[in-house]
Scaffold this active site. Sequence first.
Site, PDB file in Angstrom:
ATOM      1  N   ASP A 121     -15.836   8.481   9.300  1.00  0.00           N
ATOM      2  CA  ASP A 121     -14.501   7.501   9.149  1.00  0.00           C
ATOM      3  C   ASP A 121     -13.457   8.328   9.265  1.00  0.00           C
ATOM      4  OD1 ASP A 121     -14.599   4.661   7.513  1.00  0.00           O
ATOM      5  OD2 ASP A 121     -12.615   5.627   7.677  1.00  0.00           O
ATOM      6  N   ARG A 124       0.783  -1.390   0.011  1.00  0.00           N
ATOM      7  CA  ARG A 124      -0.118  -0.040  -0.043  1.00  0.00           C
ATOM      8  C   ARG A 124       0.960   1.075   0.057  1.00  0.00           C
ATOM      9  NH1 ARG A 124      -5.522  -1.103   3.489  1.00  0.00           N
ATOM     10  NH2 ARG A 124      -5.901  -3.162   2.546  1.00  0.00           N
TER      11      ARG A 124
END
Length: 285
Positions: free
Chosen positions: A153, A53
């Site tokens: 979030d 990532r």
Amino acid sequence: MEGAGVSATPESLDFAGAAALLNERDFSTVRQLIADYAGIKLSTQKRNMVYNRLLRRLRARGVDSFGDYLQLVQRDGSDEREAFVNALTTNLTAFFREPHHFELLLARAQERASSRGAPLRCWSSACSTGEEAWSIAMVLREANCAGEVLGTDIDTDVLNTAQSAVYRLERTATLPPERLRRHFLRGTGANDGLVSIRPELRSMARFAQLNLQSPAWPALERFDVIFCRNVVIYFDREFQKQLLNRLAGLLVPGGLLMVGHSESFPAAHPGFRSCGRTAYERLGG
């Protein structure tokens, strides 16, 4: 938020060769930074995930090594810190995931609608790309229950998707045709293959960034239902206790707390009683 040691593939090494490998020191720094910034406790088994990532972020910033990249992340006022957190946040979600929770929500919504009580206030506290929050809104609408849905979030990228309320058609493949027709609009022309949430649902939900591990949350009114699913497993036990106390304080008496399929952290809390599979009711007068 969802390897063993790093196994560099030929595809990954075409960027910066051996200099791009994630060594033990840099991996340790990553684990410390993501714990500091987001409260996420990465296990040592996540090294391969971190490598893959963050390599994308090295490419995006034109940086040749993980060490240089992490210096960039830590620089005062760095605009990369948010991207670093976003990259390491796993956002596995789906419409009506863990359907037993939505059955409980439907029963509560029908009860509220029949009594013509106040709008049912619901919070999707780790909403990812929005499927959970929009599923909540669909249930309220199907029950003819007035309601409000807050989706939050830590990841700003997924919040943008949630707010846009536009999805690939395949994301809705598990929905019954009637539910799809009632709650979505199909794209045409350049938007073929996309669907968007209907305006009637959009008016029920709002989205905002919130880090559950932040010591200070924005002022929030109390909720009738809180979804806090599949995120607490990334926090240590002490913070799980702290978070549960905060969630208890934000639930009305009789309010519902839904947690993930592998989470049972509210079970020992004196303020909750089990009322279904990974579902808990707030006690109190």
